[in-house]
Design a protein around this motif. Structure first.
Motif: not given
Length: 84
Positions: A70-71, A73-75, A77-78
């Motif tokens: 999840e981390s 994936r968020r990175r 996306a950012r």
């Protein structure tokens, strides 16, 4: 990240939960004769009680795998949003 990496963590959590429950049942089965003053179970039954901490370890590993995916994936996306 892909859905596959999150699925791996979820599978580990579920497997860990099942192993933990089996270890809990084995622990109850080995302690009950001691409390009721019955004949002790064979040593292998006491070994099966070690499934409880093993299940906990597998489930925690699954949680960490899921959190890491999840981390990432968020990175990603950012970084994609910042690059736009």
């Amino acid at each position: 990240m892909t859905r596959q990496s999150r699925d791996a963590g979820e599978v580990l959590v579920r497997v860990g939960g099942v192993v933990f429950v089996l270890g809990t049942l084995a622990t109850i089965a080995t302690v009950t004769p001691l409390l009721l003053d019955l004949k002790r179970l064979p040593s292998i039954a006491y070994g099966l009680s070690m499934l409880m901490p093993l299940g906990l370890l597998v489930a925690l590993t699954g949680l960490f795998v899921t959190a890491r995916a999840e981390s990432r994936r968020r990175r990603a996306a950012r970084e994609a949003a910042a690059g736009s």
